[in-house]
Design a protein around this motif. Sequence first.
Motif, PDB file in Angstrom:
ATOM      1  N   ALA A  57      18.987  -6.373  -8.561  1.00  0.00           N
ATOM      2  CA  ALA A  57      20.044  -5.233  -8.005  1.00  0.00           C
ATOM      3  C   ALA A  57      19.092  -4.121  -7.488  1.00  0.00           C
ATOM      4  CB  ALA A  57      20.796  -4.991  -9.173  1.00  0.00           C
ATOM      5  N   LEU A  58      17.995  -3.699  -8.292  1.00  0.00           N
ATOM      6  CA  LEU A  58      17.143  -2.683  -8.123  1.00  0.00           C
ATOM      7  C   LEU A  58      16.435  -2.974  -6.735  1.00  0.00           C
ATOM      8  CD1 LEU A  58      15.702  -2.042 -11.578  1.00  0.00           C
ATOM      9  CD2 LEU A  58      16.891  -0.152 -10.145  1.00  0.00           C
ATOM     10  N   ARG A  59      16.059  -4.069  -6.539  1.00  0.00           N
ATOM     11  CA  ARG A  59      15.109  -4.401  -5.136  1.00  0.00           C
ATOM     12  C   ARG A  59      16.245  -4.304  -4.212  1.00  0.00           C
ATOM     13  NH1 ARG A  59      12.363 -10.345  -3.655  1.00  0.00           N
ATOM     14  NH2 ARG A  59      12.067  -9.740  -1.502  1.00  0.00           N
ATOM     15  N   GLN A  60      17.464  -4.746  -4.199  1.00  0.00           N
ATOM     16  CA  GLN A  60      18.513  -4.676  -3.268  1.00  0.00           C
ATOM     17  C   GLN A  60      18.736  -3.223  -2.958  1.00  0.00           C
ATOM     18  OE1 GLN A  60      22.485  -5.839  -4.027  1.00  0.00           O
ATOM     19  NE2 GLN A  60      22.352  -6.957  -2.169  1.00  0.00           N
ATOM     20  N   GLY A  61      18.726  -2.402  -3.892  1.00  0.00           N
ATOM     21  CA  GLY A  61      18.902  -0.763  -3.810  1.00  0.00           C
ATOM     22  C   GLY A  61      17.892  -0.122  -3.043  1.00  0.00           C
ATOM     23  N   ALA A  62      16.653  -0.687  -3.393  1.00  0.00           N
ATOM     24  CA  ALA A  62      15.571  -0.067  -2.655  1.00  0.00           C
ATOM     25  C   ALA A  62      15.331  -0.404  -1.327  1.00  0.00           C
ATOM     26  CB  ALA A  62      14.094  -0.568  -3.612  1.00  0.00           C
ATOM     27  N   GLU A  63      15.757  -1.787  -1.078  1.00  0.00           N
ATOM     28  CA  GLU A  63      15.769  -2.388   0.293  1.00  0.00           C
ATOM     29  C   GLU A  63      16.802  -2.178   1.261  1.00  0.00           C
ATOM     30  OE1 GLU A  63      12.734  -6.187  -0.322  1.00  0.00           O
ATOM     31  OE2 GLU A  63      14.917  -6.629  -0.286  1.00  0.00           O
ATOM     32  N   GLU A  64      18.104  -2.165   0.803  1.00  0.00           N
ATOM     33  CA  GLU A  64      19.078  -2.172   1.476  1.00  0.00           C
ATOM     34  C   GLU A  64      19.818  -0.754   1.454  1.00  0.00           C
ATOM     35  OE1 GLU A  64      21.409  -5.400   0.983  1.00  0.00           O
ATOM     36  OE2 GLU A  64      19.718  -6.608   1.001  1.00  0.00           O
ATOM     37  N   GLY A  65      19.591   0.238   0.329  1.00  0.00           N
ATOM     38  CA  GLY A  65      20.488   1.311   0.281  1.00  0.00           C
ATOM     39  C   GLY A  65      21.624   1.065  -0.236  1.00  0.00           C
ATOM     40  N   ASP A  83      13.623 -22.179 -14.720  1.00  0.00           N
ATOM     41  CA  ASP A  83      12.589 -21.591 -15.512  1.00  0.00           C
ATOM     42  C   ASP A  83      13.040 -20.122 -15.404  1.00  0.00           C
ATOM     43  OD1 ASP A  83      10.395 -20.406 -16.745  1.00  0.00           O
ATOM     44  OD2 ASP A  83       8.938 -21.313 -15.773  1.00  0.00           O
ATOM     45  N   PRO A  84      13.563 -19.315 -16.219  1.00  0.00           N
ATOM     46  CA  PRO A  84      13.853 -17.788 -16.274  1.00  0.00           C
ATOM     47  C   PRO A  84      12.787 -17.076 -16.448  1.00  0.00           C
ATOM     48  CG  PRO A  84      14.594 -18.710 -18.410  1.00  0.00           C
ATOM     49  CD  PRO A  84      14.112 -20.095 -17.725  1.00  0.00           C
ATOM     50  N   VAL A  85      11.618 -17.475 -16.842  1.00  0.00           N
ATOM     51  CA  VAL A  85      10.395 -16.666 -16.843  1.00  0.00           C
ATOM     52  C   VAL A  85       9.674 -16.677 -15.286  1.00  0.00           C
ATOM     53  CG1 VAL A  85       8.233 -16.331 -17.917  1.00  0.00           C
ATOM     54  CG2 VAL A  85       9.969 -17.213 -19.127  1.00  0.00           C
ATOM     55  N   ASP A  86      10.000 -17.716 -14.703  1.00  0.00           N
ATOM     56  CA  ASP A  86       9.294 -17.641 -13.405  1.00  0.00           C
ATOM     57  C   ASP A  86       9.974 -17.067 -12.403  1.00  0.00           C
ATOM     58  OD1 ASP A  86       7.549 -19.111 -11.248  1.00  0.00           O
ATOM     59  OD2 ASP A  86       9.192 -19.991 -10.718  1.00  0.00           O
ATOM     60  N   VAL A  87      11.534 -17.062 -12.606  1.00  0.00           N
ATOM     61  CA  VAL A  87      12.355 -16.199 -11.804  1.00  0.00           C
ATOM     62  C   VAL A  87      12.051 -14.796 -12.313  1.00  0.00           C
ATOM     63  CG1 VAL A  87      14.821 -15.745 -11.438  1.00  0.00           C
ATOM     64  CG2 VAL A  87      14.163 -17.948 -11.698  1.00  0.00           C
ATOM     65  N   PHE A  88      12.001 -14.581 -13.460  1.00  0.00           N
ATOM     66  CA  PHE A  88      11.474 -13.083 -13.916  1.00  0.00           C
ATOM     67  C   PHE A  88      10.389 -12.354 -13.111  1.00  0.00           C
ATOM     68  CE2 PHE A  88       9.350 -10.084 -16.690  1.00  0.00           C
ATOM     69  CZ  PHE A  88      10.375  -9.131 -16.884  1.00  0.00           C
ATOM     70  N   ARG A  89       9.204 -13.170 -13.078  1.00  0.00           N
ATOM     71  CA  ARG A  89       7.945 -12.905 -12.357  1.00  0.00           C
ATOM     72  C   ARG A  89       8.153 -12.811 -11.204  1.00  0.00           C
ATOM     73  NH1 ARG A  89       5.377 -17.090 -16.068  1.00  0.00           N
ATOM     74  NH2 ARG A  89       4.687 -16.065 -17.693  1.00  0.00           N
ATOM     75  N   ARG A  90       8.793 -13.732 -10.217  1.00  0.00           N
ATOM     76  CA  ARG A  90       9.232 -13.566  -8.734  1.00  0.00           C
ATOM     77  C   ARG A  90      10.120 -12.275  -8.659  1.00  0.00           C
ATOM     78  NH1 ARG A  90      11.898 -18.011  -7.180  1.00  0.00           N
ATOM     79  NH2 ARG A  90      11.905 -19.199  -9.440  1.00  0.00           N
ATOM     80  N   ASN A  91      10.955 -12.044  -9.201  1.00  0.00           N
ATOM     81  CA  ASN A  91      12.096 -10.909  -9.367  1.00  0.00           C
ATOM     82  C   ASN A  91      11.414  -9.528  -9.339  1.00  0.00           C
ATOM     83  OD1 ASN A  91      14.497 -11.927  -8.565  1.00  0.00           O
ATOM     84  ND2 ASN A  91      14.973 -12.311 -10.677  1.00  0.00           N
ATOM     85  N   ALA A  92      10.318  -9.639 -10.350  1.00  0.00           N
ATOM     86  CA  ALA A  92       9.447  -8.374 -10.814  1.00  0.00           C
ATOM     87  C   ALA A  92       8.386  -8.128  -9.493  1.00  0.00           C
ATOM     88  CB  ALA A  92       8.670  -8.551 -12.120  1.00  0.00           C
ATOM     89  N   ALA A  93       7.846  -9.043  -8.889  1.00  0.00           N
ATOM     90  CA  ALA A  93       6.922  -9.107  -7.939  1.00  0.00           C
ATOM     91  C   ALA A  93       7.580  -8.574  -6.776  1.00  0.00           C
ATOM     92  CB  ALA A  93       6.203 -10.492  -7.731  1.00  0.00           C
ATOM     93  N   GLY A  94       9.124  -9.105  -6.442  1.00  0.00           N
ATOM     94  CA  GLY A  94       9.910  -8.761  -5.463  1.00  0.00           C
ATOM     95  C   GLY A  94       9.990  -7.123  -5.307  1.00  0.00           C
ATOM     96  N   LEU A  95      10.540  -6.773  -6.764  1.00  0.00           N
ATOM     97  CA  LEU A  95      10.833  -5.387  -6.941  1.00  0.00           C
ATOM     98  C   LEU A  95       9.658  -4.524  -6.674  1.00  0.00           C
ATOM     99  CD1 LEU A  95      12.695  -3.020  -7.663  1.00  0.00           C
ATOM    100  CD2 LEU A  95      12.133  -3.424 -10.049  1.00  0.00           C
ATOM    101  N   LEU A  96       8.473  -4.834  -7.178  1.00  0.00           N
ATOM    102  CA  LEU A  96       7.226  -4.079  -6.991  1.00  0.00           C
ATOM    103  C   LEU A  96       6.846  -4.022  -5.318  1.00  0.00           C
ATOM    104  CD1 LEU A  96       5.098  -5.164  -9.894  1.00  0.00           C
ATOM    105  CD2 LEU A  96       6.298  -3.004  -9.520  1.00  0.00           C
ATOM    106  N   CYS A  99       9.459  -1.586  -3.643  1.00  0.00           N
ATOM    107  CA  CYS A  99       8.837  -0.255  -4.130  1.00  0.00           C
ATOM    108  C   CYS A  99       7.669   0.107  -3.152  1.00  0.00           C
ATOM    109  CB  CYS A  99       8.539  -0.055  -5.235  1.00  0.00           C
ATOM    110  SG  CYS A  99       9.856  -0.192  -6.509  1.00  0.00           S
ATOM    111  N   ALA A 100       6.853  -0.702  -3.050  1.00  0.00           N
ATOM    112  CA  ALA A 100       5.536  -0.174  -2.169  1.00  0.00           C
ATOM    113  C   ALA A 100       5.886  -0.284  -0.717  1.00  0.00           C
ATOM    114  CB  ALA A 100       4.430  -1.498  -2.356  1.00  0.00           C
ATOM    115  N   ALA A 101       6.744  -1.010  -0.050  1.00  0.00           N
ATOM    116  CA  ALA A 101       7.198  -1.203   1.241  1.00  0.00           C
ATOM    117  C   ALA A 101       8.143  -0.071   1.535  1.00  0.00           C
ATOM    118  CB  ALA A 101       7.592  -2.436   1.622  1.00  0.00           C
ATOM    119  N   THR A 102       8.684   0.540   0.695  1.00  0.00           N
ATOM    120  CA  THR A 102       9.853   1.583   0.905  1.00  0.00           C
ATOM    121  C   THR A 102       9.385   3.090   0.187  1.00  0.00           C
ATOM    122  OG1 THR A 102      11.264   0.905  -1.210  1.00  0.00           O
ATOM    123  CG2 THR A 102      11.611  -0.041   1.125  1.00  0.00           C
ATOM    124  N   ARG A 103       8.266   3.516   0.602  1.00  0.00           N
ATOM    125  CA  ARG A 103       7.822   4.738   0.029  1.00  0.00           C
ATOM    126  C   ARG A 103       8.841   5.675   0.759  1.00  0.00           C
ATOM    127  NH1 ARG A 103       5.839   4.840  -4.577  1.00  0.00           N
ATOM    128  NH2 ARG A 103       4.125   3.208  -4.556  1.00  0.00           N
TER     129      ARG A 103
END
Length: 198
Positions: A57-65, A83-96, A99-103
Motif C-alpha cells: 500500500a505504501l508503494r502504491q501511494g508513492a507511485e500512484e498518489g 514464502d511470505p519472507v520472500d514476498v516481504f523482501r520483494r515488497n520491501a525492495a519495491g517500496l525502496l 521511494c528512490a524513484a519518486t523523490r
Amino acid sequence: MDRPREAGESTELLERAVGYALCSARPVTAALLSRPTPCRGWDLCALLAHTNDSLAALRQGAEEGCTGLQPPEGARGGQGACDPVDVFRRNAAGLLGACAATRRTPVVVTVDGWPLDAAVMAAAGALEIAVHGWDIARATGLPRPIPTALAAALLRTACGLVPEPAGRYPLFGLPVPVPTRADPGDRLVAFLGRDPGG
C-alpha cells in the motif's frame, strides 16, 4: 503532530525503517512461521502477511498518489506464493525502489478517497514497518533493537499519530510502563503496547 517538515525527510525515515525491518526478517525460516509474535493472536506468518499488505500500500501511494484500504493486487505475492519472507523482501525492495524513484513524491496521497499529506503517510508507514520489524525480530528469538536515532524520530511521530489510550483499540495496545531512562527503542515499543523486556 511533530513530524518531519518535508516529504523528503519522512521518506528517508521510511527508508531507514524498511532497512531495519529487512534485517530483522533475515533469520526467518519456514520453521519459524508458526511462532507467536508480540501482536496478540498473530503468528509470524500472519504478521508477515499484514506487513506485506502495508508495504504494498505504501508503494502504491508513492507511485500512484493513491491507495485503498484493501491490499493492492499481488501484495502477498499472488497465486502460488508460499514464502511470505520472500514476498516481504520483494515488497520491501519495491517500496525502496519507489521511494528512490519518486523523490518528487506527491504532496497529497488519496487513501480510500480521502486526501492525506504524503509526509504523514510516509511517517506513519515508517512507524508501522519499524515496529513490525521489531515484532518479527522478537518472534525469531533473536531480538534486534530498533536503532536509537530511528526510534527517537519514530517516538516523536508516534506521539503525534497514535490516539490517547481510550481511543486505541483495536489498532494499538495500551502503553506499557518502562523506566524513565529506558532507551528510545524500548520507549517506542512500550508506547505502542509492547513489553520491551518480554
